[in-house]
Motif scaffolding. Structure first.
Motif, PDB file in Angstrom:
ATOM      1  N   GLY A   2       0.809  -1.205   0.000  1.00  0.00           N
ATOM      2  CA  GLY A   2       0.000   0.000   0.000  1.00  0.00           C
ATOM      3  C   GLY A   2       0.844   1.257   0.000  1.00  0.00           C
ATOM      4  O   GLY A   2       2.069   1.201   0.094  1.00  0.00           O
ATOM      5  N   THR A   3       0.162   2.378  -0.117  1.00  0.00           N
ATOM      6  CA  THR A   3       0.816   3.677  -0.105  1.00  0.00           C
ATOM      7  C   THR A   3       0.719   4.271   1.291  1.00  0.00           C
ATOM      8  O   THR A   3      -0.377   4.346   1.862  1.00  0.00           O
ATOM      9  CB  THR A   3       0.141   4.624  -1.120  1.00  0.00           C
ATOM     10  OG1 THR A   3       0.224   4.024  -2.421  1.00  0.00           O
ATOM     11  CG2 THR A   3       0.827   5.990  -1.141  1.00  0.00           C
ATOM     12  N   ILE A   4       1.854   4.679   1.832  1.00  0.00           N
ATOM     13  CA  ILE A   4       1.863   5.290   3.169  1.00  0.00           C
ATOM     14  C   ILE A   4       1.254   6.684   3.059  1.00  0.00           C
ATOM     15  O   ILE A   4       1.787   7.547   2.361  1.00  0.00           O
ATOM     16  CB  ILE A   4       3.291   5.356   3.749  1.00  0.00           C
ATOM     17  CG1 ILE A   4       3.844   3.935   3.901  1.00  0.00           C
ATOM     18  CG2 ILE A   4       3.292   6.095   5.095  1.00  0.00           C
ATOM     19  CD1 ILE A   4       5.283   3.868   4.375  1.00  0.00           C
ATOM     20  N   THR A   5       0.126   6.873   3.728  1.00  0.00           N
ATOM     21  CA  THR A   5      -0.599   8.141   3.641  1.00  0.00           C
ATOM     22  C   THR A   5      -0.384   9.027   4.857  1.00  0.00           C
ATOM     23  O   THR A   5      -0.629  10.230   4.787  1.00  0.00           O
ATOM     24  CB  THR A   5      -2.109   7.889   3.480  1.00  0.00           C
ATOM     25  OG1 THR A   5      -2.571   7.103   4.587  1.00  0.00           O
ATOM     26  CG2 THR A   5      -2.408   7.167   2.176  1.00  0.00           C
ATOM     27  N   GLU A   6       0.044   8.428   5.967  1.00  0.00           N
ATOM     28  CA  GLU A   6       0.231   9.205   7.191  1.00  0.00           C
ATOM     29  C   GLU A   6       1.260   8.522   8.081  1.00  0.00           C
ATOM     30  O   GLU A   6       1.310   7.296   8.164  1.00  0.00           O
ATOM     31  CB  GLU A   6      -1.106   9.327   7.933  1.00  0.00           C
ATOM     32  CG  GLU A   6      -1.107  10.277   9.093  1.00  0.00           C
ATOM     33  CD  GLU A   6      -2.497  10.432   9.733  1.00  0.00           C
ATOM     34  OE1 GLU A   6      -2.527  10.960  10.850  1.00  0.00           O
ATOM     35  OE2 GLU A   6      -3.501  10.019   9.138  1.00  0.00           O
ATOM     36  N   VAL A   7       2.060   9.348   8.741  1.00  0.00           N
ATOM     37  CA  VAL A   7       3.046   8.875   9.713  1.00  0.00           C
ATOM     38  C   VAL A   7       2.680   9.502  11.055  1.00  0.00           C
ATOM     39  O   VAL A   7       2.311  10.671  11.116  1.00  0.00           O
ATOM     40  CB  VAL A   7       4.475   9.292   9.292  1.00  0.00           C
ATOM     41  CG1 VAL A   7       5.487   8.946  10.381  1.00  0.00           C
ATOM     42  CG2 VAL A   7       4.858   8.638   7.975  1.00  0.00           C
ATOM     43  N   ASN A   8       2.765   8.724  12.115  1.00  0.00           N
ATOM     44  CA  ASN A   8       2.453   9.234  13.453  1.00  0.00           C
ATOM     45  C   ASN A   8       3.558  10.188  13.900  1.00  0.00           C
ATOM     46  O   ASN A   8       4.587   9.765  14.426  1.00  0.00           O
ATOM     47  CB  ASN A   8       2.301   8.079  14.435  1.00  0.00           C
ATOM     48  CG  ASN A   8       1.877   8.527  15.820  1.00  0.00           C
ATOM     49  OD1 ASN A   8       1.846   9.715  16.123  1.00  0.00           O
ATOM     50  ND2 ASN A   8       1.556   7.562  16.663  1.00  0.00           N
ATOM     51  N   ALA A   9       3.332  11.483  13.683  1.00  0.00           N
ATOM     52  CA  ALA A   9       4.324  12.506  14.023  1.00  0.00           C
ATOM     53  C   ALA A   9       4.596  12.568  15.523  1.00  0.00           C
ATOM     54  O   ALA A   9       5.676  12.993  15.939  1.00  0.00           O
ATOM     55  CB  ALA A   9       3.859  13.872  13.518  1.00  0.00           C
ATOM     56  N   GLY A  10       3.656  12.128  16.346  1.00  0.00           N
ATOM     57  CA  GLY A  10       3.835  12.148  17.793  1.00  0.00           C
ATOM     58  C   GLY A  10       4.968  11.266  18.277  1.00  0.00           C
ATOM     59  O   GLY A  10       5.532  11.497  19.352  1.00  0.00           O
ATOM     60  N   LEU A  11       5.346  10.273  17.482  1.00  0.00           N
ATOM     61  CA  LEU A  11       6.421   9.366  17.889  1.00  0.00           C
ATOM     62  C   LEU A  11       7.788  10.033  17.841  1.00  0.00           C
ATOM     63  O   LEU A  11       8.725   9.577  18.491  1.00  0.00           O
ATOM     64  CB  LEU A  11       6.425   8.107  17.021  1.00  0.00           C
ATOM     65  CG  LEU A  11       5.193   7.214  17.130  1.00  0.00           C
ATOM     66  CD1 LEU A  11       5.332   6.009  16.223  1.00  0.00           C
ATOM     67  CD2 LEU A  11       4.926   6.805  18.561  1.00  0.00           C
ATOM     68  N   GLU A  12       7.891  11.123  17.077  1.00  0.00           N
ATOM     69  CA  GLU A  12       9.169  11.834  16.998  1.00  0.00           C
ATOM     70  C   GLU A  12       9.577  12.395  18.354  1.00  0.00           C
ATOM     71  O   GLU A  12      10.720  12.296  18.766  1.00  0.00           O
ATOM     72  CB  GLU A  12       9.073  12.964  15.972  1.00  0.00           C
ATOM     73  CG  GLU A  12      10.407  13.534  15.584  1.00  0.00           C
ATOM     74  CD  GLU A  12      10.295  14.476  14.403  1.00  0.00           C
ATOM     75  OE1 GLU A  12      10.911  15.547  14.477  1.00  0.00           O
ATOM     76  OE2 GLU A  12       9.606  14.138  13.429  1.00  0.00           O
ATOM     77  N   SER A  13       8.606  12.961  19.063  1.00  0.00           N
ATOM     78  CA  SER A  13       8.907  13.541  20.376  1.00  0.00           C
ATOM     79  C   SER A  13       8.573  12.602  21.533  1.00  0.00           C
ATOM     80  O   SER A  13       9.021  12.817  22.651  1.00  0.00           O
ATOM     81  CB  SER A  13       8.148  14.860  20.558  1.00  0.00           C
ATOM     82  OG  SER A  13       6.749  14.627  20.487  1.00  0.00           O
ATOM     83  N   ALA A  14       7.805  11.554  21.262  1.00  0.00           N
ATOM     84  CA  ALA A  14       7.413  10.629  22.326  1.00  0.00           C
ATOM     85  C   ALA A  14       7.441   9.176  21.834  1.00  0.00           C
ATOM     86  O   ALA A  14       6.416   8.507  21.765  1.00  0.00           O
ATOM     87  CB  ALA A  14       6.028  10.990  22.857  1.00  0.00           C
ATOM     88  N   PRO A  15       8.636   8.649  21.510  1.00  0.00           N
ATOM     89  CA  PRO A  15       8.714   7.262  21.038  1.00  0.00           C
ATOM     90  C   PRO A  15       8.265   6.254  22.096  1.00  0.00           C
ATOM     91  O   PRO A  15       7.859   5.137  21.763  1.00  0.00           O
ATOM     92  CB  PRO A  15      10.187   7.086  20.686  1.00  0.00           C
ATOM     93  CG  PRO A  15      10.903   8.119  21.482  1.00  0.00           C
ATOM     94  CD  PRO A  15       9.952   9.271  21.596  1.00  0.00           C
ATOM     95  N   GLU A  16       8.302   6.672  23.366  1.00  0.00           N
ATOM     96  CA  GLU A  16       7.870   5.775  24.449  1.00  0.00           C
ATOM     97  C   GLU A  16       6.383   5.445  24.361  1.00  0.00           C
ATOM     98  O   GLU A  16       5.906   4.517  25.024  1.00  0.00           O
ATOM     99  CB  GLU A  16       8.214   6.374  25.809  1.00  0.00           C
ATOM    100  CG  GLU A  16       7.459   7.633  26.163  1.00  0.00           C
ATOM    101  CD  GLU A  16       8.058   8.928  25.608  1.00  0.00           C
ATOM    102  OE1 GLU A  16       7.522   9.986  25.970  1.00  0.00           O
ATOM    103  OE2 GLU A  16       9.027   8.900  24.833  1.00  0.00           O
ATOM    104  N   SER A  17       5.641   6.164  23.522  1.00  0.00           N
ATOM    105  CA  SER A  17       4.216   5.852  23.300  1.00  0.00           C
ATOM    106  C   SER A  17       4.041   4.429  22.788  1.00  0.00           C
ATOM    107  O   SER A  17       3.028   3.793  23.055  1.00  0.00           O
ATOM    108  CB  SER A  17       3.596   6.832  22.299  1.00  0.00           C
ATOM    109  OG  SER A  17       3.637   8.138  22.793  1.00  0.00           O
ATOM    110  N   VAL A  18       5.041   3.928  22.062  1.00  0.00           N
ATOM    111  CA  VAL A  18       4.970   2.559  21.555  1.00  0.00           C
ATOM    112  C   VAL A  18       4.980   1.576  22.720  1.00  0.00           C
ATOM    113  O   VAL A  18       4.255   0.586  22.703  1.00  0.00           O
ATOM    114  CB  VAL A  18       6.122   2.275  20.565  1.00  0.00           C
ATOM    115  CG1 VAL A  18       6.098   0.826  20.103  1.00  0.00           C
ATOM    116  CG2 VAL A  18       6.053   3.220  19.373  1.00  0.00           C
TER     117      VAL A  18
END
Length: 160
Positions: free
Chosen positions: A108-124
């Motif tokens: 598939g085509t990537i339509t969106e990236v979770n920008a919040g992970l840039e500042s909060a990778p611990e969300s994973v």
């Protein structure tokens, strides 16, 4: 050496412990040690999950994967806006002691990236099936989802 008469769980009950010969009572609050396997998701053998809503898929890594990796300190997503084939690498997850590749569960085509992970990778680590999602894709072949695992099959795969 610390010992306990029970495992940590989501509760506010006192638990007896012995620490260096001193007895006491300890309260545990926080994240459960029980792994989550949401039934409405599909899974891969590489430990990614996908939520399918029409032709859109939201993708992340499983609770099992984040526990195995440990504290996640960085998430790098590649290919934003690009079409990617099933099983191709769309990024990496960096934990304190290791780096792991992320694989597309479907084409598939990537339509969106979770920008919040840039500042909060611990969300994973904290919310792998919610705030810790990684990408959204426009699925190019819905039939590829037939090859993915159900929650029950994935749970058996990881031995939980």
């Amino acid at each position: 050496m610390a010992t306990s008469t029970c495992t940590v769980s989501m509760c506010n009950k006192p638990h007896q412990f012995i620490l260096d010969g001193y007895a006491g009572i300890l309260y545990f609050w926080g994240k459960s040690n029980t792994m989550q396997f949401p039934a409405h998701l599909k899974y891969t053998k590489d430990h990614e999950w996908i939520l399918i809503e029409g032709n859109t898929g939201t993708i992340g890594i499983t609770d099992f994967a984040q526990r195995e990796l440990g504290d996640i300190v960085y998430v790098e997503i590649e290919g934003a806006g690009e079409h990617m084939s099933r099983e191709s690498v769309f990024g990496t997850v960096e934990a304190v002691k290791t780096v792991s590749e992320l694989f597309m569960p479907v084409s598939g085509t990537i339509t969106e990236v979770n920008a919040g992970l840039e500042s909060a990778p611990e969300s994973v680590n904290q919310d792998p099936y919610g705030a810790g999602w990684m990408i959204k894709v426009n699925l190019s072949d819905l039939s590829e989802t037939d090859a993915l695992l159900s929650a029950e099959e994935y749970q058996q795969l990881v031995g939980a």
